[in-house]
Design a protein around this motif. Structure first.
Motif, short mmCIF file in Angstrom:
data_model
loop_
_atom_site.label_atom_id
_atom_site.label_comp_id
_atom_site.label_asym_id
_atom_site.label_seq_id
_atom_site.Cartn_x
_atom_site.Cartn_y
_atom_site.Cartn_z
N GLN A 197 0.83 -1.21 0.00
CA GLN A 197 0.00 0.00 0.00
C GLN A 197 0.86 1.26 0.00
OE1 GLN A 197 -0.29 -2.59 1.98
NE2 GLN A 197 -2.43 -3.16 2.34
N GLU A 198 1.90 1.26 0.83
CA GLU A 198 2.78 2.42 0.92
C GLU A 198 3.61 2.58 -0.33
OE1 GLU A 198 3.50 2.40 5.76
OE2 GLU A 198 4.75 1.15 4.45
N GLY A 207 1.04 5.65 -14.41
CA GLY A 207 0.07 4.84 -15.15
C GLY A 207 0.74 3.63 -15.76
N THR A 208 -0.03 2.86 -16.49
CA THR A 208 0.49 1.62 -17.07
C THR A 208 0.68 1.69 -18.58
OG1 THR A 208 -1.78 0.76 -17.26
CG2 THR A 208 -0.56 0.21 -15.26
N SER A 209 0.38 2.85 -19.17
CA SER A 209 0.53 2.98 -20.63
C SER A 209 1.85 3.65 -21.01
CB SER A 209 -0.64 3.81 -21.20
OG SER A 209 -0.66 5.10 -20.62
N ASN A 210 2.62 4.07 -20.03
CA ASN A 210 3.88 4.75 -20.30
C ASN A 210 4.98 4.19 -19.40
OD1 ASN A 210 5.63 6.66 -21.46
ND2 ASN A 210 5.21 8.15 -19.83
N LEU A 211 5.08 2.88 -19.37
CA LEU A 211 6.00 2.22 -18.44
C LEU A 211 7.44 2.29 -18.92
CD1 LEU A 211 3.95 -1.00 -17.56
CD2 LEU A 211 4.30 1.01 -16.11
N GLN A 212 8.34 2.37 -17.94
CA GLN A 212 9.78 2.29 -18.20
C GLN A 212 10.37 1.21 -17.30
OE1 GLN A 212 11.72 6.07 -17.71
NE2 GLN A 212 10.43 7.12 -19.22
N TRP A 219 -0.98 -3.61 -7.86
CA TRP A 219 -2.31 -4.16 -8.15
C TRP A 219 -3.24 -3.75 -7.01
CZ3 TRP A 219 2.17 -6.09 -9.79
CH2 TRP A 219 2.25 -6.58 -11.10
N GLY A 220 -4.41 -3.23 -7.36
CA GLY A 220 -5.31 -2.66 -6.38
C GLY A 220 -5.28 -1.15 -6.53
N GLY A 221 -5.93 -0.47 -5.62
CA GLY A 221 -5.98 0.98 -5.73
C GLY A 221 -4.72 1.66 -5.19
N GLN A 222 -4.48 2.89 -5.65
CA GLN A 222 -3.37 3.67 -5.12
C GLN A 222 -3.60 3.91 -3.63
OE1 GLN A 222 -2.89 7.49 -7.01
NE2 GLN A 222 -1.31 8.18 -5.59
N ALA A 225 -3.10 -0.81 -2.44
CA ALA A 225 -2.62 -1.92 -3.26
C ALA A 225 -2.38 -3.16 -2.41
CB ALA A 225 -1.32 -1.52 -3.97
N TYR A 226 -2.57 -4.32 -3.03
CA TYR A 226 -2.35 -5.58 -2.32
C TYR A 226 -1.17 -6.37 -2.87
CZ TYR A 226 -4.94 -7.42 -6.34
OH TYR A 226 -5.36 -7.72 -7.61
N HIS A 227 -0.52 -5.84 -3.95
CA HIS A 227 0.62 -6.57 -4.54
C HIS A 227 1.48 -5.59 -5.32
CE1 HIS A 227 2.82 -10.08 -5.85
NE2 HIS A 227 2.73 -9.69 -7.12
N THR A 228 2.80 -5.81 -5.33
CA THR A 228 3.71 -4.98 -6.11
C THR A 228 4.74 -5.84 -6.82
OG1 THR A 228 5.13 -4.67 -4.16
CG2 THR A 228 3.52 -2.92 -4.64
N GLY A 229 5.29 -5.30 -7.89
CA GLY A 229 6.35 -5.94 -8.67
C GLY A 229 7.12 -4.86 -9.40
N VAL A 230 8.09 -5.25 -10.22
CA VAL A 230 8.91 -4.27 -10.94
C VAL A 230 8.90 -4.60 -12.43
CG1 VAL A 230 11.22 -3.29 -11.23
CG2 VAL A 230 10.39 -3.88 -8.94
#
Length: 264
Positions: A197-198, A207-212, A219-222, A225-230
């Motif tokens: 979440q933090e 966003g997800t349309s301009n990823l680097q 995943w989840g709301g800002q 969130a309940y999950h993160t990755g890189v």
């Protein structure tokens, strides 16, 4: 002498007659008293009884053979049923273990969301008491300036592929999703918050349309969130997925992220 001769002749005649009579009497059973029909009927009865006993013995043998065959079949069927029951029990146990792991993961994510809610409440209280709006919360540190390279972050993450997923894990051989992301960015001097979440609020929303490469996906709301990755490029991301997968590289199209932040 004449008298003696006469007497002797009479005696001999009597003996001759008696002998003839005895001879005739002795021969009579041979020619007239053999009862063949009676003997044949008795023999036939004995033969019939012997045949019946033989048939009964054969029937009994066949019955025993059928019983033995049925018993052997019952044993085979029981073994098959036992193996099927064992497989079913193993499958049920495996499914139950997976369900427990999933439930534990959901519970941990719920706890993280609860913790984040408390942090946000504390920040709002601090702001209303006259704190500077631009000052970062003590529980949610502001992202530090980038002092390393994206390549170092990705290299560290790739080195962990194959490690186990453990809820609350922070390394070096087991991780949860946010623990892995935090450790990766720490390699280049970026101190990220501990929870998903933090981390979803720790950088600049892109966003997800301009990823680097190097962007943190969530995943989840800002803020919830309940999950993160890189994101590592080519439509792929690396994360500590779950207990069954561990640390893996996955295709983003199979599990699209809800948002992304950039800290490098």
């Amino acid at each position: 002498m004449a008298l003696r001769a006469g007497v002797a002749g009479g005696v001999l005649s009597t003996i001759a007659v008696a002998g003839s009579a005895n001879a005739a009497t002795a021969a009579e059973p041979v020619t007239e008293t053999i009862e063949m029909p009676t003997l044949t009927a008795a023999l036939t009865s004995k033969v019939a009884l012997s045949a019946e006993a033989t048939q009964q013995a054969a029937d009994a043998y066949q019955y025993r053979a059928e019983q033995q065959s049925a018993a052997e079949k019952a044993v085979k069927d029981a073994k098959k049923a036992h193996k099927a029951a064992e497989k079913k029990a193993e499958a049920a146990a495996k499914k139950k273990a997976e369900e427990r792991a999933a439930a534990a993961e959901r519970a941990a994510r719920s706890a993280e969301r609860t913790d984040l809610s408390g942090v946000q409440t504390a920040a709002a209280t601090s702001s209303s008491s006259g704190s500077s709006a631009s000052a970062p919360s003590q529980d949610v540190p502001a992202p530090a300036p980038a002092s390393g390279s994206v390549a170092s972050v990705v290299s560290f993450l790739q080195a962990q592929v194959g490690d186990a997923y453990v809820m609350g894990g922070t390394g070096p051989n087991s991780w949860d999703c946010s623990g892995l992301v935090q450790a990766a960015f720490k390699q280049v001097g970026v101190d990220l918050p501990r929870t998903s979440q933090e981390q979803s609020t720790a950088g600049t929303q892109v966003g997800t349309s301009n990823l680097q490469v190097g962007d943190i996906l969530y995943w989840g709301g800002q803020g919830s969130a309940y999950h993160t990755g890189v994101y590592i490029g080519d439509g792929k991301y690396l994360d500590a997925a779950n207990p069954s997968k561990g640390v893996v590289i996955q295709d983003l199209s199979g599990y699209p992220a809800d948002g992304a932040v950039r800290v490098l």
